[in-house]
Design an enzyme around this catalytic site. Structure first.
Site, PDB file in Angstrom:
ATOM      1  N   LYS A 123      26.336 -25.797-107.223  1.00 31.64           N
ATOM      2  CA  LYS A 123      24.999 -25.390-107.665  1.00 31.64           C
ATOM      3  C   LYS A 123      25.119 -23.986-108.238  1.00 31.64           C
ATOM      4  O   LYS A 123      26.053 -23.246-107.890  1.00 31.64           O
ATOM      5  CB  LYS A 123      24.028 -25.371-106.467  1.00 31.64           C
ATOM      6  CG  LYS A 123      22.570 -25.405-106.878  1.00 31.64           C
ATOM      7  CD  LYS A 123      22.075 -26.808-107.180  1.00 31.64           C
ATOM      8  CE  LYS A 123      20.670 -26.795-107.754  1.00 31.64           C
ATOM      9  NZ  LYS A 123      20.114 -28.147-107.894  1.00 31.64           N
ATOM     10  N   ASP A 163      17.607 -27.590-113.231  1.00 35.63           N
ATOM     11  CA  ASP A 163      16.885 -27.571-111.943  1.00 35.63           C
ATOM     12  C   ASP A 163      15.612 -26.769-112.241  1.00 35.63           C
ATOM     13  O   ASP A 163      15.208 -26.684-113.419  1.00 35.63           O
ATOM     14  CB  ASP A 163      17.737 -26.912-110.843  1.00 35.63           C
ATOM     15  CG  ASP A 163      17.123 -27.077-109.450  1.00 35.63           C
ATOM     16  OD1 ASP A 163      17.142 -28.187-108.919  1.00 35.63           O
ATOM     17  OD2 ASP A 163      16.581 -26.092-108.888  1.00 35.63           O
TER      18      ASP A 163
END
Ligand code: NDP
Length: 442
Positions: A123, A163
């Site tokens: 991430k 995201d």
């Protein structure tokens, strides 16, 4: 053993409560697996799982429209590559710091394992706030971000995606810079535009996938989606496409939100208005009531969980449902909660749901449709071809059904039937653990 590992994590990663929360939930769930498998204990699989393989922090300098130099911080945490290249989104939001990126990266390991596709977990992101910035400012920021990140990623190494705060515009600017520096056209990012390597269904994937997962949960409850009343928080990518699929299936969505407040429309939310306001005009959700005067706007987003509903879909951000909100949902007769956002329910809220026998679909299973379709995008890029909407959508639906089946079976096997939190954690962990064991101490 689990207690000792959690204490080590807290000591090594102080002041990162979101990361501690994510690790604690997983460790609690996998404790019986560790008990059953001495080989996992000996190889310190869990100790290794909670320590990222690599953490990258970098400076992102850029120039705003007034000619002023701005400095943000960039992150990429490459958490685990046991089952495939690192894969996970980028978040641009002022609240981003290393603890948020770690929690998201850690969750991503098990989520990606559940998708049935070969993807490791990672991430990244930045504390940059795209809100209120011009397109040119966003472009300059994205270019600077990629001018550093390109060193660490690649189609067989690490494949970022979107995201919160990173949609097709940001992916486009970052992809352009990567291509320029590397002089190669590869599937290094997912969520790309359809004209340049993107996959059909990727935009809709997390929201649609969430509803496919929810349908499996409802089957077990003997309930029908048609006619059900739903609250879906957020009005970003996940929420909008979850609501679109729900409306196609005949459910009635009565409330949505953004980070300022929520709207309630008992006639059913008009999604076209929300999409135009949020996707095209980049306005606030409160502007909805100007066009739909019978709807109501309430300032502050937490109150959305007091709106009566059969099904609640937290689709905005982490820890948005606390114990009080969970109790309110139960009191109002809500019978299913499926998490589109990452870790939107606090541990106390999850306890309330499980205790009251609310069907609960945890994020790492229920929202895996986005990354699964990113995996399908990588697959199409490698083959240099593209599948139709119907074909990709069918694959997504099958993957979501498979994730539900895996979580349900693991919960059953470990004596907690119906507990998809435990089931998803165990099913994801076992695949990664077996792979780590096979690959030795690396
Ligand atoms: P977007 O940026 O498209 O939308 C986020 C939405 O949540 C916006 O409506 C935003 O409001 C709202 N929001 C953000 N912060 C808060 C807050 N503190 N309180 C209330 N509302 C808030 O992001 P996504 O829809 O992509 O992501 C939403 C969630 O889903 C995140 O948890 C993300 O990690 C998760 N997720 C996303 C995937 C994807 O494919 N996009 C895949 C898997 C999970 P505002 O407009 O005011 O900012």
């Amino acid at each position: 053993m689990v207690k000792r590992i959690l204490a080590d994590v807290k000591k090594r990663n102080p002041n990162e409560p979101e990361f501690h929360q994510a690790v604690e939930e997983v460790l609690e769930s996998i404790a019986p697996v560790l008990d059953k498998h001495p080989e996992y204990r000996e190889a310190k699989i869990a100790d290794r799982l909670v320590e990222p393989e690599r953490q990258i922090l970098f400076r992102v300098p850029w120039v705003d429209d007034k000619g002023q130099v701005q400095v943000n911080r960039g992150f990429r945490i490459q958490f685990n590559s046991a089952i495939g290249p690192y894969k996970g989104g980028l978040r641009f939001h002022p609240s981003v710091y290393i603890g948020i990126i770690k929690f998201l990266g850690f969750e991503q390991i098990l989520k990606n394992a559940l998708t049935t596709l070969p993807m490791g977990g990672s991430k990244g992101g930045s504390d940059f706030d795209p809100k209120g910035k011009s397109d040119n400012e966003v472009m300059r920021f994205c270019q600077s971000f990629m001018a550093e990140l390109y060193r660490y990623i690649g189609p067989d190494t690490d494949v970022p995606a979107g995201d919160i705060g990173v949609g097709s515009r940001e992916i486009g600017y970052m992809y352009g810079m990567y291509k320029k520096i590397r002089n190669e056209f590869t599937g290094v990012l997912t969520g790309k535009g359809l004209d340049w390597g993107g996959s059909l269904v990727r935009t809709e994937a997390t929201g649609y996938g969430l509803i496919y997962f929810l349908l499996e949960m409802l089957k077990d409850l003997g309930k029908n989606i048609k006619g059900a009343t739903v609250v879906s928080s957020g009005s970003g990518n996940v929420s909008i496409y979850a609501v679109q699929k729900l409306q196609q299936l005949g459910a009635k969505v009565v409330a949505m939100s953004d980070s300022n407040g929520y709207i309630v429309d008992h006639n059913g939310i008009d999604l076209k208005t929300v999409q135009r306001l949020k996707e095209v005009e980049r306005k606030r959700i409160k502007d909805y009531v100007k066009e739909h005067p019978k709807a109501e706007y309430v300032e502050g987003c937490n109150g959305i969980w007091s709106v009566k509903c059969d099904i609640a879909l937290p689709n905005a951000t982490q820890n948005e449902i606390d114990e009080k909100a969970a109790k309110k949902l139960v009191e109002n007769g809500c019978y299913a909660v499926a998490e589109g956002a990452n870790m939107p329910s606090t541990p106390e809220a999850i306890k309330v749901f499980l205790k009251n026998k609310i069907a609960f679909g945890p994020a790492k299973a229920a929202n895996a449709g986005g990354v699964a379709t990113s995996g399908l995008e990588m697959c199409q890029n490698s083959m240099r071809l593209s599948w139709s909407f119907e074909e990709t959508n069918k694959r997504l639906e099958k993957i979501m059904q498979s994730i539900h089946a895996q979580a349900k079976a693991a919960a059953q096997e470990y004596g907690q039937p119906g507990n998809l939190v435990v089931g998803a954690n165990i099913a994801g962990f076992e695949k990664v653990a077996r792979s780590m064991l096979a690959q030795g101490i690396v």
